[in-house]
Write a protein that holds these residues in place. Structure first.
Motif, PDB file in Angstrom:
ATOM      1  N   GLN A 135       0.813  -1.216   0.000  1.00 52.36           N
ATOM      2  CA  GLN A 135       0.000   0.000   0.000  1.00 52.36           C
ATOM      3  C   GLN A 135       0.847   1.266   0.000  1.00 52.36           C
ATOM      4  O   GLN A 135       0.516   2.243  -0.674  1.00 52.36           O
ATOM      5  CB  GLN A 135      -0.924   0.009   1.218  1.00 52.36           C
ATOM      6  N   PHE A 136       1.947   1.264   0.748  1.00 54.71           N
ATOM      7  CA  PHE A 136       2.730   2.491   0.925  1.00 54.71           C
ATOM      8  C   PHE A 136       4.147   2.421   0.348  1.00 54.71           C
ATOM      9  O   PHE A 136       4.862   3.413   0.364  1.00 54.71           O
ATOM     10  CB  PHE A 136       2.848   2.822   2.426  1.00 54.71           C
ATOM     11  N   GLY A 137       4.535   1.241  -0.149  1.00 54.68           N
ATOM     12  CA  GLY A 137       5.919   1.056  -0.547  1.00 54.68           C
ATOM     13  C   GLY A 137       6.265   1.601  -1.916  1.00 54.68           C
ATOM     14  O   GLY A 137       5.407   1.794  -2.779  1.00 54.68           O
ATOM     15  N   VAL A 138       7.563   1.860  -2.098  1.00 45.17           N
ATOM     16  CA  VAL A 138       8.105   2.221  -3.404  1.00 45.17           C
ATOM     17  C   VAL A 138       9.169   1.198  -3.769  1.00 45.17           C
ATOM     18  O   VAL A 138       9.839   0.639  -2.894  1.00 45.17           O
ATOM     19  CB  VAL A 138       8.714   3.646  -3.412  1.00 45.17           C
ATOM     20  N   VAL A 139       9.298   0.925  -5.072  1.00 40.77           N
ATOM     21  CA  VAL A 139      10.286  -0.047  -5.531  1.00 40.77           C
ATOM     22  C   VAL A 139      11.176   0.597  -6.582  1.00 40.77           C
ATOM     23  O   VAL A 139      10.767   1.543  -7.260  1.00 40.77           O
ATOM     24  CB  VAL A 139       9.614  -1.300  -6.138  1.00 40.77           C
ATOM     25  N   LYS A 140      12.377   0.061  -6.717  1.00 43.43           N
ATOM     26  CA  LYS A 140      13.250   0.507  -7.796  1.00 43.43           C
ATOM     27  C   LYS A 140      12.676   0.001  -9.113  1.00 43.43           C
ATOM     28  O   LYS A 140      12.172  -1.117  -9.198  1.00 43.43           O
ATOM     29  CB  LYS A 140      14.664  -0.044  -7.597  1.00 43.43           C
ATOM     30  N   ARG A 141      12.762   0.826 -10.120  1.00 45.53           N
ATOM     31  CA  ARG A 141      12.190   0.428 -11.399  1.00 45.53           C
ATOM     32  C   ARG A 141      12.835  -0.860 -11.916  1.00 45.53           C
ATOM     33  O   ARG A 141      12.158  -1.731 -12.469  1.00 45.53           O
ATOM     34  CB  ARG A 141      12.332   1.556 -12.406  1.00 45.53           C
ATOM     35  N   SER A 142      14.168  -0.980 -11.736  1.00 46.73           N
ATOM     36  CA  SER A 142      14.868  -2.166 -12.256  1.00 46.73           C
ATOM     37  C   SER A 142      14.386  -3.425 -11.544  1.00 46.73           C
ATOM     38  O   SER A 142      14.162  -4.457 -12.171  1.00 46.73           O
ATOM     39  CB  SER A 142      16.380  -2.010 -12.080  1.00 46.73           C
TER      40      SER A 142
END
Length: 934
Positions: free
Chosen positions: A296-303
């Protein structure tokens, strides 16, 4: 100092209309419950078609008290429409849940509409046709200005509303409240004219009732109580007066050691809140949040995410869709895309940018021509403070009119028409496609086709290149990961994951196959307690859901670090509040966040020594909530507001005039005929005014859309990161995130109004004579005083003017044109210069080293255009300013910006600038100073 604040719970009432009681119980899911007494009274009064003013703090059920009977009236067709108005979008979003649930229970879900500023005409009409409308007064206020001119149909929709609800009305004060009064009077008059029915009813919900609110509503007052328990308040003096975050850090650590489970920290500034969050927390990878919260709140590296999509085995179509979301999330400007990338831009957008720039700078030239009667020599002298594009367009027009000594609006119009014709005849495809470098060359070719091969074409091409968005075209999708224009991290929630994709990602997270970070959730140092950040300097999407996370039952403990963003618009409670001394009503809003569910709640407050001393003189160890609230309002800082303004009323007079016979009726009914002379002068001089319910002072926007006060932000941002915008609400944008400012030291000590540049570009001077405002040309006055008079040291200004008047000369004619201002020029009243023009900003390092005009990336001055402002002559320092302003009762008005920094950089002209945060504020200050001096 410890204080026990004892609450008396609200009484329960069984004297409730049957249908209202049934809906109330359905909403709460309890077939036996009865409403509070104040809720029951509200039900009855609204059923009886009475207006209501409900006064109660947080956790009193005010929204339910007003919404239940109004929805019953809609169902029974006793009213056609009801509108709920909220001071902030955050509060609207929060209270929307209540109305959505009531709509679901009653079958009215499809009859709930929303109005936001910037809506298209069709979207606005669609929402106005709903039975229940939610909005902010600011949004509808904005449409009044926009649509009275162009579409009576939209206004007709507003006039069909039978009942209005204004929530948290105590947040409207001073000139904002006066604007709101005009706003409702306009709606009432429209309704009576178009619908020919009784005027709409207005119900007011407020935490506190001040006398000015009576101007809005004469509704029957109903006092309510909050459902809160006893709270222990501990007041302490700050140990470190200059380091707020250290004080908070000490108290948060102490609270965690004592075992508090839900800790709310409210700081007076966003910078302090962000510093606490960034400075004393860490990302604990050994004890991460549950996978559900990371999704819900996380961000991930595009790679990492693109690698996971391969493992998922998603289709090529879905992969392209995800890439498209990545791109939209950070829609790239052409300037930000790598050189070897294939791009596509729209010819229409190129033309739109060029047309917009021409329109802006032609308006500036038209303004200059009016000031100088079109004489080229005079116009060229004034050109120095204007943007370079204005100067280059003038040169182009001057070339075409080389046989004339003057230019006029016809010349400007002919040049514009000629340029627009060339743009229509452009020989170019509707889309430009190719490598970035090639597209840049094509933009330059287009500009040359329109303007010829010159500096104007080059600069406009640069403007297009800098401003235009581009679409990545026919690029190998798997190579996109290497392109920096795709954001390095992206929130998972914006990817619109399917349930199957969520399940896969959940497994990846739990097995630590992918690293997911939560930007605004970390852990307090050396603990496993999550700390959540929630401030107004975060985007709305970033804040979404974080309050629910703080309240989540599967988190044993949590700390929420925030600002005034939690004072209204969010519904939650805490076990402990840690905060600092602030304005009384703001503190009481914070105070209402504790004691809702249990008797063990505490409030720890940092105060200064004087405040603590006053509290010890008034409070015993135990006090009722009502008495405590009264003492807080008495002893905590108060905000001072302007009460009225002839300029503000003149603006409304002119807006009303656009409404024909309805406007005439309004102007009589509101006793606005007294401002008719000033309104006529404003119209005759074509003085543009800012029109906004609350703030009219333009800001500077940061990345992600956060806006900040220019005089504060410009201490940190260099010219090469500033860009002009075409928004009426912004003077520019900064290529910077708010998080970059948290620990950044100010690059400039002072940011202030540039006296010389501002006076060079000031158009009008207002003065009062025999209780009527007159408007004269400021430049004539300034030339006479600075060039003709001051050269003769020691001469009495008025006496010298009178001598010059006796001689037949151009100077005498100029002095005569100033009218009755001659009579007060050398008196105390002549020291108050109430002006209209553009504000130029300057900044300086310590001791004035490196003082420079603020400019944007294109070396154009960053200007606050078309402002009413006040210059008080002869002020030589803060002490003199405070003495004068306090004597008139206008030293700390919320609607005024006081240029204290400018007192250290007076450039040979003694005085102080006051700027308006809300239209009309400087007229109010002028009136008070005028009265005091008289």
């Amino acid at each position: 100092m410890e204080i026990k604040v004892v609450s008396t719970p609200p009484m329960i009432s069984s004297n409730v209309p049957e249908k209202e009681l049934r809906l109330f119980r359905n909403y709460l899911g309890d077939a036996e419950i009865f409403p509070f007494e104040h809720q029951a009274k509200t039900f009855c009064k609204i059923k009886e078609n009475k207006e209501v003013t409900l006064i109660a703090g947080t956790a009193a059920g005010k929204t339910l008290a007003i919404a239940v009977p109004l929805i019953i009236k809609i169902i029974e067709k006793k009213v056609n429409k009801a509108a709920f108005l909220y001071p902030t979008l955050a509060l609207l979003d929060d209270q929307k849940k209540v109305l959505d649930r009531l709509g679901s229970i009653t079958g009215l879900s499809g009859e709930i509409g929303y109005i936001f500023g910037g809506f298209s005409r069709s979207n606005l009409i669609r929402n106005l046709n709903k039975k229940i409308i939610l909005s902010t007064p600011d949004a509808i206020y904005w449409f009044f200005q926009k649509n009275i001119k162009y579409s009576s149909l939209l206004i007709y929709g507003l006039s069909q509303i039978d009942e209005f609800v204004l929530d948290e009305a105590h947040l409207f004060n001073g000139l904002t409240l006066r604007n709101l009064e005009h706003f409702f009077q306009r709606i009432y008059s429209l309704r009576e004219t178009f619908i020919q029915k009784r005027r709409a009813r207005l119900h007011v919900l407020t935490a506190t009732f001040e006398d000015p609110l009576m101007k809005l509503s004469k509704g029957e007052k109903i006092d309510g109580r909050s459902k809160c328990e006893t709270v222990k308040v501990i007041l302490s003096i700050k140990k470190d007066l200059w380091d707020s975050q250290e004080n908070f850090k000490t108290k948060i650590s102490e609270a965690l050691e004592k075992g508090f489970r839900r800790i709310l920290v409210v700081c007076n500034s966003a910078k302090t809140a962000h510093r606490i969050f960034e400075g004393f927390t860490s990302i604990d990878k050994t004890k991460p949040l549950p996978a559900e919260y990371l999704l819900q709140f996380g961000v991930v590296k595009r790679s990492d995410f693109l690698e996971s999509t391969k493992k998922m085995g998603i289709s090529q179509t879905r992969f392209k869709e995800i890439i498209s979301i990545f791109t939209r999330f950070n829609s790239p400007f052409l300037r930000d895309i790598p050189k070897d990338t294939n791009v596509k831009i729209s010819l229409d957008e190129v033309i739109e940018i060029i047309s917009r720039e021409i329109e802006i700078h032609i308006k500036k030239l038209l303004q200059l021509a009016r000031q100088t009667d079109g004489y080229k020599k005079n116009l060229e002298k004034k050109m120095s403070g204007y943007p370079k594009l204005t100067s280059l367009i003038y040169q182009s027009i001057n070339h075409l009119t080389s046989n004339k000594s003057q230019i006029d609006s016809i010349d400007l119009e002919e040049w514009s028409t000629q340029i627009l014709g060339k743009m229509e005849e452009l020989d170019s495809p509707s889309e430009l496609i190719g490598k970035k470098d090639l597209i840049q060359s094509k933009i330059e070719e287009l500009a040359t086709q329109i303007f010829g091969q010159n500096e104007l074409a080059t600069l406009l091409a640069k403007k297009v290149w800098f401003s235009i968005h581009a679409e990545i075209y026919n690029q190998n999708t798997y190579l996109l990961d290497k392109k920096f224009w795709i954001p390095p991290q992206i929130p998972l929630k914006v990817l619109n994951l399917t349930e199957e994709e969520k399940a896969f990602m959940r497994k990846e997270i739990e097995e630590k196959e992918i690293s997911v970070q939560v930007r605004y959730v970390k852990f307090w140092e050396n603990t496993d307690v999550p700390v959540i950040l929630y401030t107004g300097s975060m985007t709305k999407s970033a804040r979404e859901g974080l309050i629910n996370l703080f309240s989540a039952r599967d988190l044993p403990r949590a700390v929420l670090v925030s600002t005034s963003a939690v004072e209204v618009g969010v519904d939650f409670d805490a076990e402990l509040l840690i905060t600092e001394e602030c304005e009384g009503n703001s503190f009481l809003q914070r105070f209402g966040r504790v004691g809702r569910h249990g008797s063990e709640s505490e409030v720890w407050v940092f105060v200064n020594g004087d405040t603590l001393g006053r509290f010890k003189g008034r409070i015993l160890s135990e006090v009722s909530r009502e008495e405590f609230s009264k003492i807080i309002r008495d002893e905590f800082p108060k905000k001072l507001y302007a009460q009225k303004s002839v300029f503000l009323d003149s603006i409304h007079y002119l807006i009303n005039e656009q409404m024909g016979r309805i406007g005439k009726k309004l102007n009589k009914g509101l006793n606005l005929l007294t401002v008719n002379p000033l309104a006529k002068e404003l119209k005759a001089k074509r003085i543009e005014f800012s029109y906004g319910l609350r703030g009219t002072f333009p800001s500077i926007s940061l990345k992600e859309g956060i806006t900040k006060d220019p005089f504060s932000l410009l201490r940190y941002v260099c010219n090469d990161r500033l860009y002009a915008t075409n928004s009426a609400f912004e003077i520019g944008s900064a290529d910077m995130y708010f998080t970059e400012l948290i620990f950044k030291k100010a690059l400039w000590e002072d940011v202030y109004v540039d006296i010389k540049k501002t006076f060079e570009n000031t158009r009008f001077l207002f003065y009062k004579w025999e209780n009527i405002y007159r408007i004269i040309d400021f430049q004539i006055y300034w030339v006479i005083e600075t060039k003709l008079i001051k050269s003769e040291a020691g001469r009495n200004l008025r006496k010298r003017w009178q001598e010059l008047l006796k001689k037949p000369s151009l100077t005498a004619q100029m002095i005569a044109s100033l009218g009755h201002f001659n009579e007060i020029v050398d008196t105390q009243l002549g020291k108050f210069l109430l002006l209209h023009g553009d504000i130029y900003i300057r900044r300086a390092a310590k001791d004035d080293i490196g003082s420079s005009l603020v400019e944007d990336y294109f070396q154009n001055p960053l200007v606050i255009p078309g402002q009413v402002f006040l210059f008080i002559k002869g002020i030589d320092g803060p002490k003199a300013a405070i003495t004068l302003l306090e004597g008139a009762g206008v030293a700390n008005l919320e609607e005024v910006y006081y240029d204290w920094d400018g007192l250290r950089h007076q450039e040979g002209i003694l005085g102080m600038f006051l700027l308006e945060k809300v239209s009309g504020a400087c007229f109010y200050v002028y009136e008070r100073l005028y009265k005091n001096a008289s």
